[in-house]
Design a protein around this motif. Structure first.
Motif, PDB file in Angstrom:
ATOM      1  N   SER A   1       0.828  -1.205   0.000  1.00  0.00           N
ATOM      2  CA  SER A   1       0.000   0.000   0.000  1.00  0.00           C
ATOM      3  C   SER A   1       0.864   1.258   0.000  1.00  0.00           C
ATOM      4  O   SER A   1       0.517   2.247  -0.618  1.00  0.00           O
ATOM      5  N   ILE A   2       2.003   1.226   0.659  1.00  0.00           N
ATOM      6  CA  ILE A   2       2.907   2.375   0.648  1.00  0.00           C
ATOM      7  C   ILE A   2       3.472   2.575  -0.748  1.00  0.00           C
ATOM      8  O   ILE A   2       3.513   3.674  -1.252  1.00  0.00           O
ATOM      9  N   THR A   3       3.839   1.511  -1.416  1.00  0.00           N
ATOM     10  CA  THR A   3       4.395   1.605  -2.756  1.00  0.00           C
ATOM     11  C   THR A   3       3.388   2.212  -3.719  1.00  0.00           C
ATOM     12  O   THR A   3       3.713   3.096  -4.480  1.00  0.00           O
ATOM     13  N   VAL A   4       2.154   1.765  -3.665  1.00  0.00           N
ATOM     14  CA  VAL A   4       1.134   2.283  -4.565  1.00  0.00           C
ATOM     15  C   VAL A   4       0.925   3.766  -4.328  1.00  0.00           C
ATOM     16  O   VAL A   4       0.879   4.547  -5.254  1.00  0.00           O
ATOM     17  N   ASN A   5       0.822   4.191  -3.059  1.00  0.00           N
ATOM     18  CA  ASN A   5       0.619   5.599  -2.758  1.00  0.00           C
ATOM     19  C   ASN A   5       1.782   6.452  -3.241  1.00  0.00           C
ATOM     20  O   ASN A   5       1.580   7.571  -3.669  1.00  0.00           O
ATOM     21  N   ASP A   6       3.003   5.937  -3.172  1.00  0.00           N
ATOM     22  CA  ASP A   6       4.159   6.697  -3.607  1.00  0.00           C
ATOM     23  C   ASP A   6       4.191   6.872  -5.122  1.00  0.00           C
ATOM     24  O   ASP A   6       4.827   7.786  -5.618  1.00  0.00           O
ATOM     25  N   GLU A   7       3.491   6.029  -5.859  1.00  0.00           N
ATOM     26  CA  GLU A   7       3.487   6.126  -7.306  1.00  0.00           C
ATOM     27  C   GLU A   7       2.525   7.187  -7.815  1.00  0.00           C
ATOM     28  O   GLU A   7       2.597   7.590  -8.959  1.00  0.00           O
ATOM     29  N   ILE A   8       1.594   7.639  -6.999  1.00  0.00           N
ATOM     30  CA  ILE A   8       0.645   8.655  -7.412  1.00  0.00           C
ATOM     31  C   ILE A   8       1.299  10.031  -7.254  1.00  0.00           C
ATOM     32  O   ILE A   8       1.848  10.346  -6.205  1.00  0.00           O
ATOM     33  N   SER A   9       1.204  10.842  -8.296  1.00  0.00           N
ATOM     34  CA  SER A   9       1.828  12.165  -8.254  1.00  0.00           C
ATOM     35  C   SER A   9       1.165  13.045  -7.199  1.00  0.00           C
ATOM     36  O   SER A   9       0.019  12.831  -6.804  1.00  0.00           O
ATOM     37  N   SER A  10       1.891  14.053  -6.777  1.00  0.00           N
ATOM     38  CA  SER A  10       1.364  14.999  -5.779  1.00  0.00           C
ATOM     39  C   SER A  10       0.118  15.703  -6.297  1.00  0.00           C
ATOM     40  O   SER A  10      -0.829  15.941  -5.549  1.00  0.00           O
ATOM     41  N   LEU A  11       0.117  16.037  -7.586  1.00  0.00           N
ATOM     42  CA  LEU A  11      -1.042  16.706  -8.164  1.00  0.00           C
ATOM     43  C   LEU A  11      -2.268  15.793  -8.113  1.00  0.00           C
ATOM     44  O   LEU A  11      -3.350  16.221  -7.712  1.00  0.00           O
ATOM     45  N   CYS A  12      -2.091  14.538  -8.469  1.00  0.00           N
ATOM     46  CA  CYS A  12      -3.219  13.610  -8.444  1.00  0.00           C
ATOM     47  C   CYS A  12      -3.721  13.370  -7.025  1.00  0.00           C
ATOM     48  O   CYS A  12      -4.931  13.258  -6.795  1.00  0.00           O
ATOM     49  N   LYS A  13      -2.815  13.324  -6.060  1.00  0.00           N
ATOM     50  CA  LYS A  13      -3.230  13.182  -4.661  1.00  0.00           C
ATOM     51  C   LYS A  13      -4.084  14.372  -4.231  1.00  0.00           C
ATOM     52  O   LYS A  13      -5.102  14.214  -3.572  1.00  0.00           O
ATOM     53  N   ALA A  14      -3.655  15.583  -4.608  1.00  0.00           N
ATOM     54  CA  ALA A  14      -4.411  16.787  -4.257  1.00  0.00           C
ATOM     55  C   ALA A  14      -5.775  16.788  -4.940  1.00  0.00           C
ATOM     56  O   ALA A  14      -6.774  17.197  -4.340  1.00  0.00           O
ATOM     57  N   VAL A  15      -5.821  16.321  -6.178  1.00  0.00           N
ATOM     58  CA  VAL A  15      -7.088  16.239  -6.906  1.00  0.00           C
ATOM     59  C   VAL A  15      -8.039  15.284  -6.193  1.00  0.00           C
ATOM     60  O   VAL A  15      -9.208  15.605  -5.968  1.00  0.00           O
ATOM     61  N   ILE A  16      -7.558  14.105  -5.837  1.00  0.00           N
ATOM     62  CA  ILE A  16      -8.382  13.102  -5.162  1.00  0.00           C
ATOM     63  C   ILE A  16      -8.947  13.660  -3.859  1.00  0.00           C
ATOM     64  O   ILE A  16     -10.113  13.431  -3.531  1.00  0.00           O
ATOM     65  N   LYS A  17      -8.139  14.413  -3.127  1.00  0.00           N
ATOM     66  CA  LYS A  17      -8.588  15.002  -1.860  1.00  0.00           C
ATOM     67  C   LYS A  17      -9.530  16.186  -2.079  1.00  0.00           C
ATOM     68  O   LYS A  17     -10.217  16.610  -1.157  1.00  0.00           O
ATOM     69  N   GLY A  18      -9.532  16.730  -3.285  1.00  0.00           N
ATOM     70  CA  GLY A  18     -10.354  17.905  -3.557  1.00  0.00           C
ATOM     71  C   GLY A  18      -9.755  19.184  -3.012  1.00  0.00           C
ATOM     72  O   GLY A  18     -10.456  20.164  -2.785  1.00  0.00           O
ATOM     73  N   ASP A  19      -8.447  19.204  -2.842  1.00  0.00           N
ATOM     74  CA  ASP A  19      -7.732  20.346  -2.278  1.00  0.00           C
ATOM     75  C   ASP A  19      -7.403  21.357  -3.392  1.00  0.00           C
ATOM     76  O   ASP A  19      -6.332  21.320  -3.998  1.00  0.00           O
ATOM     77  N   VAL A  20      -8.348  22.267  -3.646  1.00  0.00           N
ATOM     78  CA  VAL A  20      -8.226  23.224  -4.740  1.00  0.00           C
ATOM     79  C   VAL A  20      -6.986  24.100  -4.575  1.00  0.00           C
ATOM     80  O   VAL A  20      -6.267  24.360  -5.549  1.00  0.00           O
ATOM     81  N   ASP A  21      -6.725  24.574  -3.360  1.00  0.00           N
ATOM     82  CA  ASP A  21      -5.552  25.441  -3.134  1.00  0.00           C
ATOM     83  C   ASP A  21      -4.249  24.706  -3.437  1.00  0.00           C
ATOM     84  O   ASP A  21      -3.338  25.273  -4.050  1.00  0.00           O
ATOM     85  N   LYS A  22      -4.150  23.458  -3.033  1.00  0.00           N
ATOM     86  CA  LYS A  22      -2.938  22.661  -3.301  1.00  0.00           C
ATOM     87  C   LYS A  22      -2.795  22.427  -4.800  1.00  0.00           C
ATOM     88  O   LYS A  22      -1.686  22.493  -5.344  1.00  0.00           O
ATOM     89  N   VAL A  23      -3.912  22.156  -5.479  1.00  0.00           N
ATOM     90  CA  VAL A  23      -3.870  21.957  -6.933  1.00  0.00           C
ATOM     91  C   VAL A  23      -3.348  23.223  -7.607  1.00  0.00           C
ATOM     92  O   VAL A  23      -2.456  23.155  -8.459  1.00  0.00           O
ATOM     93  N   ARG A  24      -3.875  24.380  -7.216  1.00  0.00           N
ATOM     94  CA  ARG A  24      -3.409  25.657  -7.790  1.00  0.00           C
ATOM     95  C   ARG A  24      -1.918  25.861  -7.530  1.00  0.00           C
ATOM     96  O   ARG A  24      -1.169  26.289  -8.406  1.00  0.00           O
ATOM     97  N   SER A  25      -1.499  25.575  -6.317  1.00  0.00           N
ATOM     98  CA  SER A  25      -0.095  25.737  -5.940  1.00  0.00           C
ATOM     99  C   SER A  25       0.808  24.823  -6.775  1.00  0.00           C
ATOM    100  O   SER A  25       1.857  25.263  -7.260  1.00  0.00           O
ATOM    101  N   LEU A  26       0.414  23.578  -6.935  1.00  0.00           N
ATOM    102  CA  LEU A  26       1.227  22.633  -7.712  1.00  0.00           C
ATOM    103  C   LEU A  26       1.291  23.040  -9.188  1.00  0.00           C
ATOM    104  O   LEU A  26       2.338  22.922  -9.821  1.00  0.00           O
ATOM    105  N   ILE A  27       0.177  23.541  -9.720  1.00  0.00           N
ATOM    106  CA  ILE A  27       0.170  24.013 -11.106  1.00  0.00           C
ATOM    107  C   ILE A  27       1.110  25.212 -11.249  1.00  0.00           C
ATOM    108  O   ILE A  27       1.882  25.305 -12.202  1.00  0.00           O
ATOM    109  N   ALA A  28       1.059  26.114 -10.280  1.00  0.00           N
ATOM    110  CA  ALA A  28       1.921  27.305 -10.310  1.00  0.00           C
ATOM    111  C   ALA A  28       3.401  26.951 -10.263  1.00  0.00           C
ATOM    112  O   ALA A  28       4.229  27.678 -10.813  1.00  0.00           O
ATOM    113  N   THR A  29       3.722  25.829  -9.616  1.00  0.00           N
ATOM    114  CA  THR A  29       5.129  25.425  -9.526  1.00  0.00           C
ATOM    115  C   THR A  29       5.537  24.482 -10.660  1.00  0.00           C
ATOM    116  O   THR A  29       6.619  23.914 -10.625  1.00  0.00           O
TER     117      THR A  29
END
Length: 128
Positions: A34-62
């Motif tokens: 389960s740790i391996t699978v989670n590490d394979e998901i990008s930070s942007l996709c993790k933020a999307v799944i959580k619905g964290d709009v601010d994090k998504v904007r921040s990751l796009i900006a970077t």
């Protein structure tokens, strides 16, 4: 007779100890997977799944790649699959492509339909 009873007792103890060790190994295997699978998901996709709009904007900006697949799905596909309409709006405003197909051959719209993601389907309809 005492030797036979002692021998059987030792076999029983060994069998129980072996079963416990096997159980521990299996539980560790699941944790590692389960740790391996989670590490394979990008930070942007993790933020999307959580619905964290601010994090998504921040990751796009970077400089996070909007159309890069993570475990075979783009961020827009994850937004569609988990009915994250506000996140999908942000992705679309920044150039996400809804026509890309997943490794299984589905688009973000297909994932929204499969998940009955009505809010996302409305966003996709407005974007068309």
């Amino acid at each position: 007779m005492k030797k036979v009873i002692t021998f059987l007792f030792c076999i029983g103890v060994f069998s129980i100890a072996n079963a416990n060790v096997t159980g521990i190994e299996n539980s560790n295997t699941y944790t590692i997977e389960s740790i391996t699978v989670n590490d394979e998901i990008s930070s942007l996709c993790k933020a999307v799944i959580k619905g964290d709009v601010d994090k998504v904007r921040s990751l796009i900006a970077t400089g996070a790649e909007l159309n890069e697949k993570s475990l075979g799905l783009t961020p827009a596909m994850y937004a569609a699959r988990y009915n994250k309409a506000e996140v999908l709006k942000v992705l679309l405003l920044n150039g996400a492509n809804l026509n890309i197909k997943s490794d299984q051959g589905y688009t973000a719209k297909d994932y929204a339909k499969q998940s009955n993601a009505k809010d996302v389907l409305e966003v996709i309809k407005q974007d068309s």
